[in-house]
Motif scaffolding. Sequence first.
Motif, PDB file in Angstrom:
ATOM      1  N   LEU A 253      -0.064  -1.622  -4.769  1.00  0.00           N
ATOM      2  CA  LEU A 253       0.849  -2.174  -5.778  1.00  0.00           C
ATOM      3  C   LEU A 253       0.998  -3.682  -5.590  1.00  0.00           C
ATOM      4  O   LEU A 253       1.052  -4.169  -4.471  1.00  0.00           O
TER       5      LEU A 253
ATOM      6  N   GLU B 211       0.861  -1.176   0.000  1.00  0.00           N
ATOM      7  CA  GLU B 211       0.000   0.000   0.000  1.00  0.00           C
ATOM      8  C   GLU B 211       0.901   1.231   0.000  1.00  0.00           C
ATOM      9  O   GLU B 211       1.684   1.442   0.939  1.00  0.00           O
TER      10      GLU B 211
ATOM     11  N   ASP C 222      -6.339   1.953  -7.172  1.00  0.00           N
ATOM     12  CA  ASP C 222      -5.940   3.345  -6.972  1.00  0.00           C
ATOM     13  C   ASP C 222      -7.078   4.072  -6.286  1.00  0.00           C
ATOM     14  O   ASP C 222      -8.154   4.260  -6.859  1.00  0.00           O
TER      15      ASP C 222
ATOM     16  N   VAL D 122       4.325   6.553  -5.965  1.00  0.00           N
ATOM     17  CA  VAL D 122       4.155   5.220  -6.540  1.00  0.00           C
ATOM     18  C   VAL D 122       5.404   4.832  -7.319  1.00  0.00           C
ATOM     19  O   VAL D 122       5.902   3.703  -7.218  1.00  0.00           O
TER      20      VAL D 122
ATOM     21  N   THR E 248      -4.025   6.699  -1.677  1.00  0.00           N
ATOM     22  CA  THR E 248      -3.311   5.432  -1.533  1.00  0.00           C
ATOM     23  C   THR E 248      -3.457   4.611  -2.803  1.00  0.00           C
ATOM     24  O   THR E 248      -4.468   4.683  -3.494  1.00  0.00           O
ATOM     25  N   VAL E 249      -2.414   3.816  -3.072  1.00  0.00           N
ATOM     26  CA  VAL E 249      -2.405   2.934  -4.237  1.00  0.00           C
ATOM     27  C   VAL E 249      -1.911   1.569  -3.785  1.00  0.00           C
ATOM     28  O   VAL E 249      -0.923   1.474  -3.045  1.00  0.00           O
TER      29      VAL E 249
ATOM     30  N   ARG F 196       0.640   8.303  -0.605  1.00  0.00           N
ATOM     31  CA  ARG F 196       1.227   9.425  -1.330  1.00  0.00           C
ATOM     32  C   ARG F 196       1.389  10.638  -0.411  1.00  0.00           C
ATOM     33  O   ARG F 196       0.628  11.597  -0.459  1.00  0.00           O
TER      34      ARG F 196
ATOM     35  N   GLN G  75       7.788   1.574  -6.814  1.00  0.00           N
ATOM     36  CA  GLN G  75       7.939   0.655  -7.934  1.00  0.00           C
ATOM     37  C   GLN G  75       9.411   0.461  -8.293  1.00  0.00           C
ATOM     38  O   GLN G  75       9.859  -0.667  -8.538  1.00  0.00           O
TER      39      GLN G  75
ATOM     40  N   THR H 168       6.052  -4.948 -11.391  1.00  0.00           N
ATOM     41  CA  THR H 168       5.018  -4.297 -10.592  1.00  0.00           C
ATOM     42  C   THR H 168       3.853  -3.829 -11.446  1.00  0.00           C
ATOM     43  O   THR H 168       4.002  -3.553 -12.631  1.00  0.00           O
ATOM     44  N   LYS H 169       2.704  -3.743 -10.798  1.00  0.00           N
ATOM     45  CA  LYS H 169       1.536  -3.136 -11.438  1.00  0.00           C
ATOM     46  C   LYS H 169       0.599  -2.604 -10.360  1.00  0.00           C
ATOM     47  O   LYS H 169       0.599  -3.080  -9.217  1.00  0.00           O
ATOM     48  N   VAL H 170      -0.186  -1.600 -10.720  1.00  0.00           N
ATOM     49  CA  VAL H 170      -1.180  -1.032  -9.814  1.00  0.00           C
ATOM     50  C   VAL H 170      -2.439  -1.888  -9.898  1.00  0.00           C
ATOM     51  O   VAL H 170      -2.982  -2.104 -10.982  1.00  0.00           O
TER      52      VAL H 170
END
Length: 262
Positions: free
Chosen positions: A256, A221, A249, A230, A253-254, A224, A234, A244-246
């Motif tokens: 990953l 997690e 979103d 991010v 917070t994102v 930001r 990454q 890696t990939k999201v």
Amino acid sequence: MIGQLYRGYPKKICQKIGIDDTLEDCYKRYRMRHAPKFITIVANGITADFLVSSYHLLSRLSEFAHDPSEIERIMSEIEPDDNYWDIGANVGTHTILPAKYLETGEVVAVEAHPNTVRQLEKNIRHNNIGNIRVVPKAFGNQTGVTELRLEGDDVGEGSHSIKSESYTEQIDVPIIRGDSLRNELPIPNVIKIDVQAAELNVLRGLSETISDDNCRTIFCEVHRRRGVTVNSVQEELVDLGFNTKVVADHGNTVLLLGEKSG
């Protein structure tokens, strides 16, 4: 019903005359008076109960029970004989459900806040689970003592962080590099990290463990704030051998997903 009525124009009027905080406090006490002692969450066919000890937990657990998609996504990457580390375990929603799914694997739950650790341990006992090891410390890229800044009053609020610009109080907690425990704990196959903008330090303090061939998947997690982006997380994961990939979103917070290359 009360929550639906207290919004829009009525809420603005209460704010204007200065009684909004009082009414909000009354509403929270009303909700807690009628709240269940435990909330049951079902994910991927696994059921677990979680103690409701605060208004924040009531709201958070209710929302989680309604939409368990995040933990279901994590559990879909875990095999029955895997070892799984939950770094930033909070009260155990992302700890206990995977532990109940595992057959021979173990779970390591890392949580630094003493009150939250107590609630986590209560949830573990209530669900009668024996394959979880609790590490009551913060993970980072140093060893010693650090300030955990508290951004709310409720257990399980999840917004406590090591370096926060806005906080109500602070406590000292032990901090260690995760790699210092790699000879004491099972090497993880899957890791979840949710540490309120301390992601980079946690990853750097875990670099040897993460580089192990057995560690194949990381859910991180990304918060930001305080210079964490991010892209920076990454890049750290790529340097450690992960693609890696999201996967989600939420703005601030994102989530990953990092998967070992090759």
